[in-house]
Enzyme design. Structure first.
Site, PDB file in Angstrom:
ATOM      1  N   GLY A   1       0.832  -1.210   0.000  1.00 18.59           N
ATOM      2  CA  GLY A   1       0.000   0.000   0.000  1.00 18.59           C
ATOM      3  C   GLY A   1       0.857   1.248   0.000  1.00 18.59           C
ATOM      4  CG  PHE A   2       0.133   6.077   0.547  1.00 19.65           C
ATOM      5  CD1 PHE A   2       1.162   6.774  -0.061  1.00 19.65           C
ATOM      6  CD2 PHE A   2      -0.553   6.665   1.600  1.00 19.65           C
ATOM      7  CE1 PHE A   2       1.514   8.039   0.395  1.00 19.65           C
ATOM      8  CE2 PHE A   2      -0.219   7.920   2.051  1.00 19.65           C
ATOM      9  CZ  PHE A   2       0.822   8.610   1.450  1.00 19.65           C
ATOM     10  CB  ILE A   3       1.526   4.059   4.894  1.00 24.94           C
ATOM     11  CG1 ILE A   3       0.590   5.269   4.812  1.00 24.94           C
ATOM     12  CG2 ILE A   3       2.498   4.199   6.076  1.00 24.94           C
ATOM     13  CD1 ILE A   3      -0.329   5.441   6.013  1.00 24.94           C
TER      14      ILE A   3
ATOM     15  N   GLY B   1      -3.784  -2.322  -2.268  1.00 28.64           N
ATOM     16  CA  GLY B   1      -2.358  -2.050  -2.525  1.00 28.64           C
ATOM     17  C   GLY B   1      -2.064  -2.301  -4.000  1.00 28.64           C
TER      18      GLY B   1
ATOM     19  CB  ALA C   1      -1.364   1.425  11.077  1.00 29.07           C
TER      20      ALA C   1
ATOM     21  CE1 TYR D   1     -10.678   2.303   8.692  1.00 27.57           C
ATOM     22  CE2 TYR D   1     -10.862   4.665   8.981  1.00 27.57           C
ATOM     23  CZ  TYR D   1     -10.089   3.547   8.762  1.00 27.57           C
ATOM     24  OH  TYR D   1      -8.735   3.688   8.614  1.00 27.57           O
TER      25      TYR D   1
END
Ligand code: UDP
Length: 329
Positions: free
Chosen positions: A17-19, A43, A124, A156
Site C-alpha cells: 500500500g501507500f504507507i 495495494g 496502525a 470504520y
C-alpha cells in the site's frame, strides 16, 4: 529484535500500500530485512516493484486471514507492523461488510500469529476512532464521540477501535508487546484517490483541467502529514521499548480547511482560483452522511517518548504529489 543496529526483520502487513511501500523502502535503507504480505486488494504491485530485486526484501501475495501463511511469516520475523486494513471513506460507505470483516478478522489473525511467537506488533490505527467531537486537539485518552450504527461511516471507527481493544487485551492478558499508532491524514507520492483521499483526488482534477470537487462548504479542516514523516514516526515507535502497551497520535498539527487546500492546489498547478465546485455531502457520499468538522492531533506523547515531530511543510508535500502524478501521466 536488535533496535540498535536496525538490522531486524520486519513483517509489514499491507506493505504494497501507500504507507507500507514507503515504510519498506525506509527499513531496507537502514539495513533491515523486510517481508511484505499484501493481497493487492487496495495495494498495488507497482508500489513495491522496484524493491523486488533487493536481497533483503521478500513479498507474499496473500491475505492476512490465511492462518498458515501468517504463522510462518510471524515465526520468521522479529517484529510485525500491521498496516493491512480497509481504509478510505468512499470504500467504507460503499462496502461496509468488507471494511468490518477485513479490519476485525484481519487483526485477529495477525495477533494470533504474533502471540504464538511473542512478536512485537505495531498496529496502525486511525484518527477516525475519535469520531466527530470538535474539541481539538485530540489527546490519546480523550473520549470518543460517534454517530449511530445506521450510518456506515462509523463502522470504520469502531472496527479500528476493536483492533485497538484486542491489541490491549492481548497485551494485558498474555503480555504481548503491542504499540498502537493512531494515524491522522497521511499524504504523499503513490497515494491513490480511488478510495476517497482528498489530496490525490484534487491534484488529479487540477492536472486534468477539471474543477476541484470540495464537499460540503469546505470549511471542515484536516492536518495533512507527509508519509516520510509518518514512516519516521512508526520506526521510532517500533524501536522504543517505552512505547510498548501504549497508544500514540501520529500526524501534523498544521490545520487547513478543505476549501483553502483546494485553493493552494489550484495556485501550485497554475489554475484559476475560481475552479472549485461545492458538492453537498449527500451527493458525494450518501444521504445523511456525517463528516468530521475538525481533526487535529495532540502529539505531545510521541514527542516525549521518541522525540518525533513532523518536519515537511504542506506546500512541499503538495509539490511532491503534483510531481508524482505528472510523472504518471
Ligand atoms: N473531500 C472533498 N473532496 C473530495 C474528497 C474529499 O472535499 O474529492 C473532503 C472530505 O469530505 C473530508 C476531507 O476532504 O472533509 C478529507 O477527506 P479524506 O477522505 O481525504 O479523509 P478523511 O479525513 O475524511 O478521512
Amino acid at each position: 529484535m536488535d533496535e540498535q543496529t536496525h538490522t531486524y526483520h520486519t513483517l509489514i502487513t499491507g506493505g504494497a500500500g501507500f504507507i507500507g511501500s514507503h515504510l519498506a523502502e525506509a527499513l531496507l535503507a537502514r539495513g533491515g530485512t523486510v517481508t511484505v504480505i499484501d493481497d493487492l486488494s487496495t495495494g498495488r504491485f507497482g508500489n513495491i516493484a522496484p524493491l523486488t530485486d533487493h536481497p533483503r526484501f521478500r513479498f507474499a501475495i496473500d491475505t492476512i486471514t490465511h492462518a498458515l501463511v501468517m504463522d510462518r511469516l510471524a515465526s520468521e520475523c522479529d517484529v510485525i507492523i500491521h498496516l493491512a486494513a480497509a481504509v478510505g471513506v468512499e470504500l467504507i460507505v460503499h462496502d461496509p461488510v468488507r471494511t468490518i470483516e477485513t479490519n476485525v478478522l484481519g487483526s485477529h489473525s495477525v495477533y494470533q500469529a504474533a502471540a504464538r511467537y511473542r512478536r512485537k506488533v505495531l498496529i496502525a490505527s486511525t484518527s477516525e476512532v475519535y469520531g466527530k467531537g470538535v474539541r481539538v486537539p485530540f489527546a490519546e485518552d480523550d473520549d470518543r464521540l460517534l454517530g449511530p450504527t445506521t450510518k456506515a461511516r462509523w463502522s470504520y471507527s469502531d472496527s479500528k477501535a476493536i483492533d485497538e481493544f484486542l491489541a490491549f487485551a492481548h497485551h494485558k492478558q498474555h503480555g504481548l508487546p503491542v504499540v498502537i499508532a493512531r494515524l491522522f491524514n497521511t499524504v504523499g507520492p503513490r497515494q491513490s484517490g480511488q478510495y476517497g483521499m482528498v489530496i490525490p483526488r484534487l491534484v488529479a482534477q487540477a492536472l486534468a483541467g477539471k474543477p476541484l470537487t470540495v464537499y460540503g462548504d469546505g470549511q471542515q479542516t484536516r492536518c495533512f502529514c507527509n508519509v516520510r514523516d509518518v514512516v519516521a514516526a512508526l520506526i521510532g515507535l517500533v524501536e522504543s521499548p517505552e512505547a510498548v502497551g501504549e497508544v500514540f497520535n501520529v500526524g501534523s498539527t498544521d490545520e487547513v480547511s478543505i476549501f483553502a487546500l483546494a485553493q493552494r492546489i489550484l495556485a501550485l498547478t497554475g489554475r484559476s482560483p475560481e475552479d472549485i465546485t461545492l458538492i453537498p455531502y449527500a451527493e458525494a457520499y450518501e444521504p445523511g452522511f456525517e463528516d468530521m468538522q475538525r481533526r487535529v492531533p495532540d502529539i505531545t506523547k510521541i514527542r516525549q517518548t521518541t522525540g518525533w515531530a513532523p518536519g515537511i511543510p504542506l506546500d512541499e508535500t503538495l509539490q511532491q504529489v503534483i510531481a508524482d502524478q505528472r510523472a504518471r501521466l
